[in-house]
Motif scaffolding. Structure first.
Motif, PDB file in Angstrom:
ATOM      1  N   SER A 127       0.832  -1.205   0.000  1.00  0.00           N
ATOM      2  CA  SER A 127       0.000   0.000   0.000  1.00  0.00           C
ATOM      3  C   SER A 127       0.863   1.250   0.000  1.00  0.00           C
ATOM      4  CB  SER A 127      -0.907   0.017   1.236  1.00  0.00           C
ATOM      5  OG  SER A 127      -1.715  -1.130   1.267  1.00  0.00           O
ATOM      6  N   ILE A 128       0.452   2.178  -0.846  1.00  0.00           N
ATOM      7  CA  ILE A 128       1.069   3.504  -0.847  1.00  0.00           C
ATOM      8  C   ILE A 128       0.242   4.372   0.092  1.00  0.00           C
ATOM      9  CG2 ILE A 128       1.815   5.448  -2.273  1.00  0.00           C
ATOM     10  CD1 ILE A 128       3.040   2.712  -3.030  1.00  0.00           C
ATOM     11  N   LEU A 129       0.855   4.848   1.145  1.00  0.00           N
ATOM     12  CA  LEU A 129       0.090   5.507   2.206  1.00  0.00           C
ATOM     13  C   LEU A 129       0.249   7.024   2.223  1.00  0.00           C
ATOM     14  CD1 LEU A 129       0.926   2.875   4.986  1.00  0.00           C
ATOM     15  CD2 LEU A 129      -1.135   2.990   3.560  1.00  0.00           C
TER      16      LEU A 129
ATOM     17  N   ASP B 126      -3.785   4.423  -1.027  1.00  0.00           N
ATOM     18  CA  ASP B 126      -4.750   4.927  -0.048  1.00  0.00           C
ATOM     19  C   ASP B 126      -5.144   6.362  -0.395  1.00  0.00           C
ATOM     20  OD1 ASP B 126      -6.314   5.364   2.139  1.00  0.00           O
ATOM     21  OD2 ASP B 126      -4.688   5.342   3.601  1.00  0.00           O
ATOM     22  N   ARG B 127      -6.362   6.515  -0.835  1.00  0.00           N
ATOM     23  CA  ARG B 127      -6.919   7.832  -1.172  1.00  0.00           C
ATOM     24  C   ARG B 127      -5.966   8.701  -1.988  1.00  0.00           C
ATOM     25  NH1 ARG B 127      -9.001  10.013   4.473  1.00  0.00           N
ATOM     26  NH2 ARG B 127      -7.212   8.784   5.075  1.00  0.00           N
ATOM     27  N   PRO B 128      -5.641   8.275  -3.153  1.00  0.00           N
ATOM     28  CA  PRO B 128      -4.661   9.049  -3.938  1.00  0.00           C
ATOM     29  C   PRO B 128      -5.201  10.412  -4.334  1.00  0.00           C
ATOM     30  CG  PRO B 128      -5.646   7.345  -5.282  1.00  0.00           C
ATOM     31  CD  PRO B 128      -6.141   7.117  -3.894  1.00  0.00           C
TER      32      PRO B 128
ATOM     33  N   LEU C  16      -2.480  10.322  -8.888  1.00  0.00           N
ATOM     34  CA  LEU C  16      -3.111   9.569  -9.990  1.00  0.00           C
ATOM     35  C   LEU C  16      -2.419   9.898 -11.309  1.00  0.00           C
ATOM     36  CD1 LEU C  16      -6.893   9.914  -9.009  1.00  0.00           C
ATOM     37  CD2 LEU C  16      -5.496   7.844  -8.890  1.00  0.00           C
ATOM     38  N   ALA C  17      -2.153  11.174 -11.496  1.00  0.00           N
ATOM     39  CA  ALA C  17      -1.463  11.587 -12.720  1.00  0.00           C
ATOM     40  C   ALA C  17      -0.048  11.029 -12.764  1.00  0.00           C
ATOM     41  CB  ALA C  17      -1.443  13.115 -12.806  1.00  0.00           C
ATOM     42  N   PHE C  18       0.568  11.033 -11.618  1.00  0.00           N
ATOM     43  CA  PHE C  18       1.933  10.495 -11.502  1.00  0.00           C
ATOM     44  C   PHE C  18       1.955   9.012 -11.906  1.00  0.00           C
ATOM     45  CE2 PHE C  18       4.937   8.135  -8.895  1.00  0.00           C
ATOM     46  CZ  PHE C  18       6.131   8.824  -9.047  1.00  0.00           C
TER      47      PHE C  18
HETATM   48  C1  LIG Z   1      -1.483   8.033  -1.201  1.00  0.00           C
HETATM   49  C2  LIG Z   1      -1.015   9.453  -1.261  1.00  0.00           C
HETATM   50  O1  LIG Z   1       0.007   9.727  -0.832  1.00  0.00           O
HETATM   51  S1  LIG Z   1      -1.965  10.627  -1.993  1.00  0.00           S
HETATM   52  C3  LIG Z   1      -1.063  12.136  -1.872  1.00  0.00           C
HETATM   53  C4  LIG Z   1      -0.068  12.365  -2.953  1.00  0.00           C
HETATM   54  N1  LIG Z   1       0.681  13.544  -2.661  1.00  0.00           N
HETATM   55  C5  LIG Z   1       0.273  14.790  -3.023  1.00  0.00           C
HETATM   56  O2  LIG Z   1      -0.717  15.002  -3.701  1.00  0.00           O
HETATM   57  C6  LIG Z   1       1.105  15.890  -2.521  1.00  0.00           C
HETATM   58  C7  LIG Z   1       1.405  16.931  -3.599  1.00  0.00           C
HETATM   59  N2  LIG Z   1       2.086  16.321  -4.732  1.00  0.00           N
HETATM   60  C8  LIG Z   1       3.326  15.881  -4.670  1.00  0.00           C
HETATM   61  O3  LIG Z   1       3.943  15.882  -3.618  1.00  0.00           O
HETATM   62  C9  LIG Z   1       3.971  15.404  -5.952  1.00  0.00           C
HETATM   63  O4  LIG Z   1       3.315  15.979  -7.022  1.00  0.00           O
HETATM   64  C10 LIG Z   1       3.931  13.908  -6.124  1.00  0.00           C
HETATM   65  C11 LIG Z   1       4.573  13.236  -4.935  1.00  0.00           C
HETATM   66  C12 LIG Z   1       2.533  13.407  -6.306  1.00  0.00           C
HETATM   67  C13 LIG Z   1       4.749  13.587  -7.379  1.00  0.00           C
HETATM   68  O5  LIG Z   1       6.053  14.034  -7.194  1.00  0.00           O
HETATM   69  P1  LIG Z   1       6.838  14.753  -8.386  1.00  0.00           P
HETATM   70  O6  LIG Z   1       8.242  14.966  -7.960  1.00  0.00           O
HETATM   71  O7  LIG Z   1       6.100  15.918  -8.852  1.00  0.00           O
HETATM   72  O8  LIG Z   1       6.766  13.614  -9.512  1.00  0.00           O
HETATM   73  P2  LIG Z   1       7.601  13.489 -10.834  1.00  0.00           P
HETATM   74  O9  LIG Z   1       8.284  14.777 -11.126  1.00  0.00           O
HETATM   75  O10 LIG Z   1       8.433  12.285 -10.767  1.00  0.00           O
HETATM   76  O11 LIG Z   1       6.450  13.228 -11.882  1.00  0.00           O
HETATM   77  C14 LIG Z   1       5.735  14.306 -12.363  1.00  0.00           C
HETATM   78  C15 LIG Z   1       4.388  13.834 -12.766  1.00  0.00           C
HETATM   79  O12 LIG Z   1       3.567  13.697 -11.621  1.00  0.00           O
HETATM   80  C16 LIG Z   1       2.290  14.275 -11.894  1.00  0.00           C
HETATM   81  N3  LIG Z   1       2.187  15.564 -11.245  1.00  0.00           N
HETATM   82  C17 LIG Z   1       3.077  16.102 -10.416  1.00  0.00           C
HETATM   83  N4  LIG Z   1       2.625  17.285  -9.975  1.00  0.00           N
HETATM   84  C18 LIG Z   1       1.451  17.493 -10.560  1.00  0.00           C
HETATM   85  C19 LIG Z   1       0.507  18.546 -10.531  1.00  0.00           C
HETATM   86  N5  LIG Z   1       0.689  19.649  -9.787  1.00  0.00           N
HETATM   87  N6  LIG Z   1      -0.613  18.429 -11.259  1.00  0.00           N
HETATM   88  C20 LIG Z   1      -0.821  17.351 -11.986  1.00  0.00           C
HETATM   89  N7  LIG Z   1       0.043  16.326 -12.071  1.00  0.00           N
HETATM   90  C21 LIG Z   1       1.167  16.410 -11.362  1.00  0.00           C
HETATM   91  C22 LIG Z   1       2.293  14.515 -13.379  1.00  0.00           C
HETATM   92  O13 LIG Z   1       1.937  13.337 -14.042  1.00  0.00           O
HETATM   93  C23 LIG Z   1       3.713  14.813 -13.631  1.00  0.00           C
HETATM   94  O14 LIG Z   1       4.070  14.638 -14.975  1.00  0.00           O
HETATM   95  P3  LIG Z   1       4.031  15.959 -15.922  1.00  0.00           P
HETATM   96  O15 LIG Z   1       4.798  16.974 -15.208  1.00  0.00           O
HETATM   97  O16 LIG Z   1       4.635  15.503 -17.179  1.00  0.00           O
HETATM   98  O17 LIG Z   1       2.595  16.321 -16.056  1.00  0.00           O
END
Ligand SMILES: CC(=O)SCCNC(=O)CCNC(=O)[C@H](O)C(C)(C)COP(=O)(O)OP(=O)(O)OC[C@H]1O[C@@H](n2cnc3c(N)ncnc32)[C@H](O)[C@@H]1OP(=O)(O)O
Length: 479
Positions: A119-121, A156-158, A163-165
């Motif tokens: 699980s990714i938490l 868990d509740r992404p 989701l995009a990541f």
């Molecule tokens: C189970 C859970 O943890 S749910 C909570 C997830 N965490 C969050 O939402 C916190 C805020 N977000 C983040 O911390 C980061 O965006 C993360 C951890 C989700 C991804 O980390 P990053 O260092 O940005 O990822 P990385 O650079 O490897 O990949 C980028 C891709 O992630 C996705 N992404 C990252 N940021 C965003 C954003 N602001 N909007 C949409 N997509 C995004 C996109 O697919 C992006 O690719 P793109 O730039 O070509 O569109």
């Protein structure tokens, strides 16, 4: 970037470290005093990153705290640092993972208990560094360390970002709808993981996920509620489709499992009540479904083959006309389970007769026949669905046209009646074998309040030596 009052570099001999419940970096070596110092600093780092992650996701409370990690047995936090940032370095990302025992729906809508599901938490990269590949770097490190593949991870509740990541880096898009907050992707339940997403991971890693062992159909609360039937492997699916041609039970199951799209359009697990009702008809060739206003037990225990046929026809039509109709059992319920009191009288008359029940004597005009909703009725159907329940008294049993459950006119014997006397006799003059000592003493004792049973299998009586069927009339005044 997230910097601290202390130098983080001793804690991060490498850019990514992992921390478990001892709150020490996995690379840490030191004496007791150094351990205490390190755990204190790690706690601060974890709490800070956890709070930032929560704020970033709009959560009121952090998912990740040092205290929680300390109490956990199977969680790991990966931390990403930039030692070159500022004077003390900076921590820029956090990924918390763990294993969970989960009740999950698979692609067919069956409930499965998955033990130790990856699980990714929690996942966070500081805003100043997002979208620069650091998240992927952190995630890849985690996958390698845990021997996981992305498709086998529950999330868990992404957030939308996560989701995009996952979609971008691992092609994960098609989810399996769940009743809880976890998101799974199609392929999660597949044992063969070759060439699936995350194909840069070896087969041994796939096997290490252990889903083959940790995953089984279960008697979970969901299953108890919905009556799941295991259809998890191809063999079972094939068997199910073969039975479809002969078993209306399977047909109903398929109706309830047709999957619409969307998270909340999860395939409906089989309705156990529908199974109970439908199973009653499949064994003896007629469905004891209370369709068309018949009602099991309603109107005097009539087997409503018309109701069952209606259901089968409905199912056939749905399959013909709509490749993916959304049928809820609840929509079928009015047909399956009408309230006897509300049954239209005309529909009752169309119900074909049933075999006479080999039941103890009961009053003919049972005032309120139970429906299949009542536990008693359901139990009697479950117990032996070839026999009408004891309380089922039809107009054929009573000799009355049971228009209002006990109030009615005399009925002409129909061709469907399963007892035929050699000559037609009205009630009151039918010749019967009375038990010795039970001779009729007054006309008032006759069958005005009686029911008949017929000796012989299936209610087909044999001829007596007087040439009449052995009809025994029981009367509460006599017996
Ligand atoms: C189970 C859970 O943890 S749910 C909570 C997830 N965490 C969050 O939402 C916190 C805020 N977000 C983040 O911390 C980061 O965006 C993360 C951890 C989700 C991804 O980390 P990053 O260092 O940005 O990822 P990385 O650079 O490897 O990949 C980028 C891709 O992630 C996705 N992404 C990252 N940021 C965003 C954003 N602001 N909007 C949409 N997509 C995004 C996109 O697919 C992006 O690719 P793109 O730039 O070509 O569109």
């Amino acid at each position: 970037m997230v910097d601290f009052r202390f130098d983080i570099k001793p804690l991060f001999p490498q850019s990514i470290i992992k921390v478990t419940s001892n709150l020490l970096p996995h690379t840490f070596r030191g004496d007791r005093r150094q351990c205490l110092d390190a755990t204190s600093k790690m706690s601060e780092i974890i709490d800070r990153l956890g709070q930032l992650s929560a704020t970033s996701q709009g959560l009121s409370k952090p998912v990740t705290t040092a205290q929680r990690l300390r109490m956990s047995e199977n969680q790991t936090i990966y931390l990403l640092a930039d030692s070159n940032a500022g004077h003390n370095g900076a921590v820029i990302g956090l990924l918390k993972v763990g294993t969970k025992d989960l009740y999950l729906f698979d692609e067919t809508g069956q409930t499965r208990k998955v033990e130790q599901a990856p699980s990714i938490l929690d996942f966070y990269v500081h805003e100043s560094r997002q979208r620069s590949g650091l998240g992927k770097r952190l995630f890849e490190t985690m996958l390698k360390e845990e021997h996981w593949t992305p498709i086998k991870c529950s999330v868990d509740r992404p957030s939308e970002k996560l989701l995009a990541f996952l979609a971008k880096h691992y092609g994960l898009q098609r989810t399996i709808p769940q009743a809880n907050n976890f998101v799974l992707y199609e392929g999660f339940f597949n044992n063969n993981n070759d060439n699936e997403n995350g194909s840069n991971h070896s087969n041994s890693q796939s096997a290490a996920n252990g889903h083959g062992n940790g995953l089984h159909i279960t008697n979970s609360p969901n299953t108890q509620l919905f009556g799941a039937t295991y259809l998890g492997d191809e063999a079972n699916k094939r068997r199910g489709s073969q039975q479809q041609q002969t078993s209306s039970n399977v047909l109903l199951q398929q109706i309830t499992q047709i999957s619409p799209s969307g998270r909340y359009g999860a395939p409906r697990p089989t309705c156990s009540m529908a199974e109970i009702i439908h199973a009653g008809g499949s064994k003896n060739g007629s469905n004891k479904v209370a369709g068309g206003g018949g009602g099991v037990g309603g109107g005097g225990g009539v087997e409503s083959s018309s109701g069952g046929h209606d259901l089968a026809e409905l199912a056939a039509q749905l399959q013909m006309h709509d490749p993916e109709p959304e049928i809820h059992v609840s929509q079928l319920q009015p047909e399956l389970d009408p309230e006897p009191e509300e049954e239209p009288e005309d529909e009752l008359e169309e119900i074909p007769p049933s075999p006479l029940p080999p039941t103890p004597p009961r009053k003919a005009h049972t005032p309120t026949p139970p429906s299949v909703r009542s536990p008693e009725a359901a139990e009697s159907i479950i117990g032996d669905n070839r026999k009408p329940p004891a309380f089922q008294l039809s107009k054929q049993h009573t000799g009355m046209k049971n228009r209002s459950f006990g109030v009615g006119m005399a009925v002409m014997p129909s061709s469907k009646m399963e007892f035929n006397q050699l000559e037609r006799e009205d009630f009151g003059v039918v010749k019967i074998n009375r038990p010795p000592g039970h001779e009729l003493t007054s006309p008032g004792q006759d069958n005005t309040d009686a029911m008949s049973t017929v000796s012989g299998a299936n209610g087909a009586g044999g001829l007596t030596d007087q040439g009449y069927y052995d009809l025994k009339f029981y009367h509460n005044k006599l017996w």
